[in-house]
Write a protein that holds these residues in place. Sequence first.
Motif, PDB file in Angstrom:
ATOM      1  N   ARG A 154      62.630  -3.503  57.326  1.00  0.00           N
ATOM      2  CA  ARG A 154      61.843  -4.737  57.294  1.00  0.00           C
ATOM      3  C   ARG A 154      60.363  -4.366  57.259  1.00  0.00           C
ATOM      4  O   ARG A 154      59.947  -3.412  57.914  1.00  0.00           O
ATOM      5  CB  ARG A 154      62.158  -5.570  58.542  1.00  0.00           C
ATOM      6  CG  ARG A 154      61.513  -6.936  58.568  1.00  0.00           C
ATOM      7  CD  ARG A 154      62.133  -7.774  59.671  1.00  0.00           C
ATOM      8  NE  ARG A 154      63.554  -7.994  59.423  1.00  0.00           N
ATOM      9  CZ  ARG A 154      64.047  -9.047  58.782  1.00  0.00           C
ATOM     10  NH1 ARG A 154      63.250  -9.977  58.336  1.00  0.00           N
ATOM     11  NH2 ARG A 154      65.345  -9.170  58.606  1.00  0.00           N
ATOM     12  N   PHE A 155      59.599  -5.129  56.497  1.00  0.00           N
ATOM     13  CA  PHE A 155      58.162  -4.878  56.396  1.00  0.00           C
ATOM     14  C   PHE A 155      57.399  -6.137  56.740  1.00  0.00           C
ATOM     15  O   PHE A 155      57.751  -7.228  56.279  1.00  0.00           O
ATOM     16  CB  PHE A 155      57.790  -4.425  54.974  1.00  0.00           C
ATOM     17  CG  PHE A 155      56.304  -4.336  54.763  1.00  0.00           C
ATOM     18  CD1 PHE A 155      55.552  -3.362  55.406  1.00  0.00           C
ATOM     19  CD2 PHE A 155      55.655  -5.232  53.938  1.00  0.00           C
ATOM     20  CE1 PHE A 155      54.175  -3.292  55.229  1.00  0.00           C
ATOM     21  CE2 PHE A 155      54.285  -5.167  53.745  1.00  0.00           C
ATOM     22  CZ  PHE A 155      53.541  -4.188  54.395  1.00  0.00           C
ATOM     23  N   ALA A 156      56.360  -5.983  57.552  1.00  0.00           N
ATOM     24  CA  ALA A 156      55.512  -7.127  57.888  1.00  0.00           C
ATOM     25  C   ALA A 156      54.094  -6.656  58.156  1.00  0.00           C
ATOM     26  O   ALA A 156      53.865  -5.521  58.582  1.00  0.00           O
ATOM     27  CB  ALA A 156      56.056  -7.844  59.122  1.00  0.00           C
ATOM     28  N   PHE A 157      53.155  -7.533  57.888  1.00  0.00           N
ATOM     29  CA  PHE A 157      51.792  -7.329  58.365  1.00  0.00           C
ATOM     30  C   PHE A 157      51.746  -7.832  59.798  1.00  0.00           C
ATOM     31  O   PHE A 157      52.450  -8.770  60.162  1.00  0.00           O
ATOM     32  CB  PHE A 157      50.800  -8.114  57.501  1.00  0.00           C
ATOM     33  CG  PHE A 157      50.704  -7.589  56.105  1.00  0.00           C
ATOM     34  CD1 PHE A 157      49.948  -6.458  55.820  1.00  0.00           C
ATOM     35  CD2 PHE A 157      51.380  -8.210  55.066  1.00  0.00           C
ATOM     36  CE1 PHE A 157      49.871  -5.959  54.527  1.00  0.00           C
ATOM     37  CE2 PHE A 157      51.308  -7.728  53.771  1.00  0.00           C
ATOM     38  CZ  PHE A 157      50.554  -6.599  53.504  1.00  0.00           C
ATOM     39  N   SER A 158      50.921  -7.185  60.595  1.00  0.00           N
ATOM     40  CA  SER A 158      50.855  -7.601  61.993  1.00  0.00           C
ATOM     41  C   SER A 158      49.415  -7.871  62.401  1.00  0.00           C
ATOM     42  O   SER A 158      48.476  -7.424  61.742  1.00  0.00           O
ATOM     43  CB  SER A 158      51.437  -6.522  62.907  1.00  0.00           C
ATOM     44  OG  SER A 158      50.508  -5.469  63.043  1.00  0.00           O
ATOM     45  N   GLU A 159      49.270  -8.559  63.494  1.00  0.00           N
ATOM     46  CA  GLU A 159      47.980  -8.616  64.170  1.00  0.00           C
ATOM     47  C   GLU A 159      47.780  -7.256  64.847  1.00  0.00           C
ATOM     48  O   GLU A 159      48.613  -6.366  64.718  1.00  0.00           O
ATOM     49  CB  GLU A 159      47.974  -9.774  65.170  1.00  0.00           C
ATOM     50  CG  GLU A 159      48.040 -11.142  64.509  1.00  0.00           C
ATOM     51  CD  GLU A 159      46.880 -11.397  63.551  1.00  0.00           C
ATOM     52  OE1 GLU A 159      45.745 -10.978  63.864  1.00  0.00           O
ATOM     53  OE2 GLU A 159      47.106 -11.977  62.490  1.00  0.00           O
ATOM     54  N   CYS A 160      46.720  -7.120  65.618  1.00  0.00           N
ATOM     55  CA  CYS A 160      46.379  -5.835  66.225  1.00  0.00           C
ATOM     56  C   CYS A 160      47.571  -5.216  66.965  1.00  0.00           C
ATOM     57  O   CYS A 160      48.180  -5.839  67.817  1.00  0.00           O
ATOM     58  CB  CYS A 160      45.207  -6.015  67.187  1.00  0.00           C
ATOM     59  SG  CYS A 160      44.781  -4.488  68.051  1.00  0.00           S
ATOM     60  N   LEU A 161      47.864  -3.950  66.626  1.00  0.00           N
ATOM     61  CA  LEU A 161      48.954  -3.226  67.280  1.00  0.00           C
ATOM     62  C   LEU A 161      48.483  -2.477  68.519  1.00  0.00           C
ATOM     63  O   LEU A 161      49.288  -1.950  69.264  1.00  0.00           O
ATOM     64  CB  LEU A 161      49.582  -2.239  66.282  1.00  0.00           C
ATOM     65  CG  LEU A 161      50.377  -2.874  65.135  1.00  0.00           C
ATOM     66  CD1 LEU A 161      50.675  -1.836  64.062  1.00  0.00           C
ATOM     67  CD2 LEU A 161      51.660  -3.501  65.645  1.00  0.00           C
ATOM     68  N   GLY A 162      47.189  -2.368  68.701  1.00  0.00           N
ATOM     69  CA  GLY A 162      46.652  -1.750  69.916  1.00  0.00           C
ATOM     70  C   GLY A 162      45.751  -0.554  69.716  1.00  0.00           C
ATOM     71  O   GLY A 162      44.648  -0.527  70.231  1.00  0.00           O
ATOM     72  N   PRO A 163      46.195   0.486  68.993  1.00  0.00           N
ATOM     73  CA  PRO A 163      45.373   1.697  68.880  1.00  0.00           C
ATOM     74  C   PRO A 163      44.309   1.556  67.781  1.00  0.00           C
ATOM     75  O   PRO A 163      44.384   2.180  66.730  1.00  0.00           O
ATOM     76  CB  PRO A 163      46.400   2.781  68.542  1.00  0.00           C
ATOM     77  CG  PRO A 163      47.470   2.055  67.802  1.00  0.00           C
ATOM     78  CD  PRO A 163      47.524   0.663  68.392  1.00  0.00           C
ATOM     79  N   CYS A 164      43.285   0.769  68.064  1.00  0.00           N
ATOM     80  CA  CYS A 164      42.304   0.393  67.039  1.00  0.00           C
ATOM     81  C   CYS A 164      41.319   1.493  66.687  1.00  0.00           C
ATOM     82  O   CYS A 164      40.577   1.360  65.719  1.00  0.00           O
ATOM     83  CB  CYS A 164      41.476  -0.801  67.514  1.00  0.00           C
ATOM     84  SG  CYS A 164      42.431  -2.235  67.973  1.00  0.00           S
ATOM     85  N   SER A 165      41.261   2.561  67.489  1.00  0.00           N
ATOM     86  CA  SER A 165      40.189   3.532  67.291  1.00  0.00           C
ATOM     87  C   SER A 165      40.250   4.199  65.918  1.00  0.00           C
ATOM     88  O   SER A 165      39.237   4.639  65.407  1.00  0.00           O
ATOM     89  CB  SER A 165      40.231   4.594  68.392  1.00  0.00           C
ATOM     90  OG  SER A 165      41.475   5.267  68.362  1.00  0.00           O
ATOM     91  N   GLU A 166      41.419   4.299  65.352  1.00  0.00           N
ATOM     92  CA  GLU A 166      41.573   4.848  64.003  1.00  0.00           C
ATOM     93  C   GLU A 166      42.227   3.771  63.143  1.00  0.00           C
ATOM     94  O   GLU A 166      43.448   3.642  63.107  1.00  0.00           O
ATOM     95  CB  GLU A 166      42.436   6.109  64.023  1.00  0.00           C
ATOM     96  CG  GLU A 166      41.756   7.291  64.659  1.00  0.00           C
ATOM     97  CD  GLU A 166      40.845   8.028  63.689  1.00  0.00           C
ATOM     98  OE1 GLU A 166      40.909   7.792  62.472  1.00  0.00           O
ATOM     99  OE2 GLU A 166      40.064   8.859  64.167  1.00  0.00           O
TER     100      GLU A 166
END
Length: 119
Positions: free
Chosen positions: A44-56
């Motif tokens: 399954r493929f989806a775009f997500s909101e922020c997953l958490g590890p934003c630094s990269e």
Amino acid sequence: MADTGLIFACFGCCCGHTNNGAARIVRPATRRAFDAAGLQGRVRFAFSECLGPCSEANVVFVYLHQRALWFKRVNTLDLFEKLLAYVRTAVDAPGAPLPEELAARSFSWTGGGLGPAPA
Ligand code: FES
């Protein structure tokens, strides 16, 4: 048949947009790349909101065979297509080694902190 895995391409505050130094991700082209990869019904493929590890930014999360794989700086469609090619292989070959280009972008993250330190 249930999906074997899933792919989340982050499109949150820091991914997919140029405002934080990440490359712009074009959602329709990314979706077309997934559709062309022949993974429907298996992954399954989806775009997500922020997953958490934003630094990269431009983070992609893959969950396959009960294994979490994180990728950073998936900044081009070419890289995303390489990731899809790996997933296509790994669906039938659990534990398949990552190609060098993807291994260089993989990181471990268990949900705490900001994510990997920038290179
Ligand atoms: S915006 Fe992508 S990990 Fe936070």
